[in-house]
Structures are given as C-alpha cells and as structure tokens.
Design an enzyme around this catalytic site. Sequence first.
Site, PDB file in Angstrom:
ATOM      1  N   ALA A 242      31.594  37.292  39.781  1.00  7.92           N
ATOM      2  CA  ALA A 242      32.270  37.866  40.674  1.00  7.92           C
ATOM      3  C   ALA A 242      33.405  38.926  40.128  1.00  7.92           C
ATOM      4  CB  ALA A 242      33.119  37.034  41.609  1.00  7.92           C
ATOM      5  N   LYS A 243      33.322  40.017  40.921  1.00 13.60           N
ATOM      6  CA  LYS A 243      34.282  41.012  40.114  1.00 13.60           C
ATOM      7  C   LYS A 243      35.440  40.896  40.862  1.00 13.60           C
ATOM      8  CE  LYS A 243      34.864  45.933  38.666  1.00 13.60           C
ATOM      9  NZ  LYS A 243      35.194  45.761  37.370  1.00 13.60           N
ATOM     10  N   ALA A 244      36.513  39.966  40.563  1.00 15.36           N
ATOM     11  CA  ALA A 244      37.771  39.557  41.503  1.00 15.36           C
ATOM     12  C   ALA A 244      39.047  40.055  40.662  1.00 15.36           C
ATOM     13  CB  ALA A 244      37.816  37.731  41.415  1.00 15.36           C
TER      14      ALA A 244
ATOM     15  N   TYR B 151      40.903  39.833  36.135  1.00 17.33           N
ATOM     16  CA  TYR B 151      41.503  40.964  35.216  1.00 17.33           C
ATOM     17  C   TYR B 151      42.870  40.340  34.510  1.00 17.33           C
ATOM     18  CZ  TYR B 151      37.318  43.259  35.930  1.00 17.33           C
ATOM     19  OH  TYR B 151      36.155  43.779  36.034  1.00 17.33           O
TER      20      TYR B 151
END
Length: 313
Positions: free
Chosen positions: A158-160, A164
């Site tokens: 998942a690019k959550a 980051y």
Amino acid sequence: MPIPKSDKIWFNGAFVNWDDAKIHVMSHVVNYGSSVFEGIRCYNTQRGSAVFCLPQHVDRLMNSAKIYRMDVPYSREQINQAILDTIRENRMKECYIRPVIFRGYGEIGVNPLGCPVDVVVAVWEWGKYLGKEALEQGVDVCVSSWTRIAPNTLPALAKAGANYMNSQLVKMEALKNGYSEGIALDNQGYVSEGSGENIFLIKGGIVHTPPLGSSILPGITRGVVLQICRDLGIQVAEHAIAREFLYLADEVFFTGTAAEVTPIRTIDKISIGCGCRGKVTAQIQQKFFEVVNTGAEDRHGWLSFIHSIRETK
Ligand code: PMP
C-alpha cells in the site's frame, strides 16, 4: 522549495481554488496518518501532453485503499477522469499529479470507520527530482541505518502516507550526512529500496532487483523498466539481494516516477563500477525517455494523452 501553486484542486468531485483546499485539523488523517496516495507524471511529449501509466497508478491507489478498508466513493474510471480533468482545468502541459484518499473529519479515536473518505487531486509544475545532472552523472547514496517497514506491520504494497514516516527517517539521515538518498534494508537485512525509489543492480549483464517480498513498494516505473529489459532481451532476476552485492555490482540505478531512471555512482563512498553511468543503465534510460519525450514508440500503451491527437493540432 514551496509547491508551485496551480489554479484548482479537485476536492470530492468539485474544483476549488488552490488556497481553499483545506481540511479540519481534527481530521483523522492529521492525527493518525490515515491516507493513501499516488505520485504520477504528465509529460509534454512531442505528440502532446500525456499521463504516464495512468491506469496502473489508479489501480495501485485503489488497491492501497482496499488494504486499509476505505470505501472510496468513486470508481477507478471516475478517479481516472478526475485526474485528466484536473490537468485540463489547470491548463498544464507537464506536471506532477498527486491524488490523495484520506480519512476526514468525523469521530476522534483510532477507529477510522466513523470518518468520511475524502478524495483530492492536485497538480503542479515539477522538474527533475534528483536534479538534471543526476540522470547523467549519477548520485551518491548511502545504506540507511533505518530498516524498511517490516512485513505485517505497515503493509508495503500500500502506498500509504504513514509509510513515509519511515521514508522520512531514511531521507533525512542521508541528506544530513551529505548523500542525496538512502537505501533501506528490509528486516532480514536484504536490500529493499530507496526512500522514494526502487533499486536495480547490474552484474555480468544480468539485471537484479529485490522482489515484492523484500518490503518494496510495487513501483510502476519498476514494472516499466522490467518490461524494457524484456524488450531489450536483457535477463532479469528478482531475488533477495545481500547488502554487499550493491558494492560489487557493475551498475546500480534507482527507478521512480520522480527519479525516473537515475544512476547511482557511489554507495557508502564506494565507487560502483566505473563510478559513472553504466552502459546498460544508459540503454534503459534511452528507451524510457524515447517514450516520454517523443510520445512515440509506445508499444505497451503507457501514455494517456490529455487531448486527442487531433485536438492538439
Ligand atoms: N518506493 C517508494 C517508497 C516510493 O515512494 C516510490 C515512489 N512512488 C517508489 C518506490 C517508486 O514507485 P513508482 O515507480 O510507482 O513511482
């Protein structure tokens, strides 16, 4: 550098002025990091403006939302359309595109299910991420002292937004120590990826890259580069990569929407190969830029043109 403002942001189905695209400080996302997002590029090709790998990015966005049980009030087709509309509305020829899906203002507490799922799409003008020279000369990077998010903690597929926080630790440490980027190892000690890039190594003419199991983001540019390698008849191996293999490689490069295909010339102050951009890297770059600069040779349908070819004449 502050974000160069554009005119309008798509906010839950309507355009609002850039300065009015605001949320409440008690929104769930502000307190608990509950967002998923994408970074996409629109290139001003010789055949007109075109978004690079739009369906692949929208697909990953919706997959990220699914992992986090977000009921997105828009379909893939609607998000796709919203992105194209936002670029047109802002009359952008070349830009960076940032769709974000987040848990908005509602209840407070860890449980996000009582909060609305909000969707925004912003676009702005953007140049090269690691610098123009970086694409030719390569960059100096380090192996991070921070480990990449581990399996079954924060899901790497998942690019959550929350992922980051880990990337920021990697990036800040690298910058503070005079490097332009850091490479994180996974929780087994194998090579994972940069703070915002996937990584590739070349040894003896074979291209190596960590598999999805090494806690990497399934990069769209990574997929494109794997396809370019297949097109060029270059052998590719996806496997767990030991840290020291980085130092022994003939060539190493990063891939990403922002980084495109960026050579790495030193890692931990050890010269990689010739200490400059390698032959295979240059060959892959050439194929990549041929598509995004000319808008031609798009054999795999990577470009979604903003206006039909006829309209742009
Ligand atoms: N890994 C991470 C952690 C990233 O943030 C990115 C940038 N989205 C990438 C890899 C490269 O992915 P893509 O090619 O889809 O931009």
